[in-house]
Design a protein around this motif. Structure first.
Motif, short mmCIF file in Angstrom:
data_model
loop_
_atom_site.label_atom_id
_atom_site.label_comp_id
_atom_site.label_asym_id
_atom_site.label_seq_id
_atom_site.Cartn_x
_atom_site.Cartn_y
_atom_site.Cartn_z
N LYS A 1 1.53 17.21 -0.94
CA LYS A 1 2.19 17.98 -2.01
C LYS A 1 2.00 19.48 -1.79
N LEU A 2 0.78 19.89 -1.46
CA LEU A 2 0.51 21.31 -1.20
C LEU A 2 1.31 21.83 -0.02
N VAL A 3 1.41 21.03 1.04
CA VAL A 3 2.16 21.45 2.23
C VAL A 3 3.65 21.57 1.89
N GLU A 4 4.20 20.58 1.18
CA GLU A 4 5.61 20.65 0.80
C GLU A 4 5.89 21.86 -0.08
N GLU A 5 5.00 22.14 -1.02
CA GLU A 5 5.18 23.32 -1.88
C GLU A 5 5.14 24.60 -1.05
N ARG A 6 4.25 24.64 -0.09
CA ARG A 6 4.12 25.84 0.74
C ARG A 6 5.39 26.05 1.56
N PHE A 7 5.95 24.98 2.13
CA PHE A 7 7.20 25.10 2.88
C PHE A 7 8.37 25.38 1.94
N GLY A 8 8.30 24.87 0.70
CA GLY A 8 9.36 25.08 -0.26
C GLY A 8 9.42 26.49 -0.82
N ALA A 9 8.36 27.26 -0.64
CA ALA A 9 8.30 28.63 -1.19
C ALA A 9 9.26 29.58 -0.47
N TYR A 10 9.63 29.26 0.76
CA TYR A 10 10.53 30.11 1.55
C TYR A 10 11.51 29.22 2.30
N THR A 11 12.63 29.78 2.67
CA THR A 11 13.66 29.03 3.38
C THR A 11 13.38 28.92 4.87
N HIS A 12 12.97 30.01 5.48
CA HIS A 12 12.82 30.05 6.94
C HIS A 12 11.36 30.02 7.35
N HIS A 13 11.10 29.25 8.42
CA HIS A 13 9.75 29.07 8.94
C HIS A 13 9.78 29.27 10.44
N GLY B 1 -1.20 29.60 -1.77
CA GLY B 1 -1.15 28.19 -1.37
C GLY B 1 -1.72 27.96 0.01
N GLY B 2 -2.10 29.03 0.68
CA GLY B 2 -2.70 28.88 2.00
C GLY B 2 -1.68 28.91 3.12
N ASP B 3 -2.20 28.83 4.30
CA ASP B 3 -1.41 28.83 5.53
C ASP B 3 -1.30 27.37 5.97
N VAL B 4 -0.09 26.88 6.26
CA VAL B 4 0.05 25.49 6.69
C VAL B 4 0.82 25.39 7.99
N ARG B 5 0.37 24.43 8.81
CA ARG B 5 0.98 24.18 10.10
C ARG B 5 1.11 22.68 10.30
N ILE B 6 2.17 22.29 10.98
CA ILE B 6 2.42 20.89 11.30
C ILE B 6 2.70 20.80 12.79
N SER B 7 2.06 19.88 13.46
CA SER B 7 2.31 19.63 14.88
C SER B 7 2.77 18.20 15.05
N GLY B 8 3.54 17.98 16.11
CA GLY B 8 3.98 16.62 16.37
C GLY B 8 5.02 16.55 17.46
N ARG B 9 5.84 15.50 17.35
CA ARG B 9 6.92 15.26 18.29
C ARG B 9 8.22 15.16 17.49
N ALA B 10 9.27 15.76 18.02
CA ALA B 10 10.58 15.73 17.37
C ALA B 10 11.47 14.74 18.13
#
Length: 157
Positions: A17-29, A88-97
């Motif tokens: 939830k925190l990560v989604e909110e953090r990404f939801g705060a801005y459009t571009h990442h 909300g802090g700094d959030v990062r996601i790593s993985g495979r697309a």
């Protein structure tokens, strides 16, 4: 084991939830991919959390899409926002697309997002989700989640 967004929301709903909110705060990442020569490429990107998945949509034949087709590894940094407060802090996601070619899946995404056509669509398999924040103006706190393991929390002054 499924490593999609739903795996995180099931295992660690508060962090998700925190990560989604953090990404939801801005459009571009910021998306980091790997170029042909292995060096990093960073570019702007919009992301969507829909139906238990984290989706990455891209313009046709964009360099980031071509990078991911060649090597699916990525890192995604939430827009830090103005100043240094990082609410909300700094959030990062790593993985495979993983590119989606199924017309029904792309149509379902298009109904929700209405991207410009044509487009590349990638679903993600997560390898790590990290949240970093300041607690009580005293501690640096780092939360790290990896599939199949609980959140690990590190705190230092």
């Amino acid at each position: 084991m499924t490593n999609n967004w739903a795996a995180l929301t099931t295992a660690e709903p508060e962090l998700a939830k925190l990560v989604e909110e953090r990404f939801g705060a801005y459009t571009h990442h910021i998306l980091a991919t790997l170029r042909k020569d292995g060096s990093p490429r960073t570019t702007g990107l919009e992301v969507r959390f829909l139906n238990g998945e984290l989706w990455l949509g891209m313009m046709p034949d964009s360099l980031k899409a071509l990078d991911l087709r060649r090597d699916p590894r990525f890192a995604l940094q939430a827009n830090p926002g103005e100043g240094t407060g990082m609410g909300g802090g700094d959030v990062r996601i790593s993985g495979r697309a993983i590119e989606v070619h199924d017309p029904a899946q792309k149509a379902g995404y298009s109904e929700e997002v209405e991207p410009p056509e044509p487009f590349h669509l990638f679903r993600t398999e997560l390898t790590e989700v990290t949240r970093t924040y300041i607690e009580d103006d005293k501690y640096l706190v780092v939360q790290v989640w990896k599939p199949g393991a609980p959140v690990r929390t590190l705190k230092r002054t």
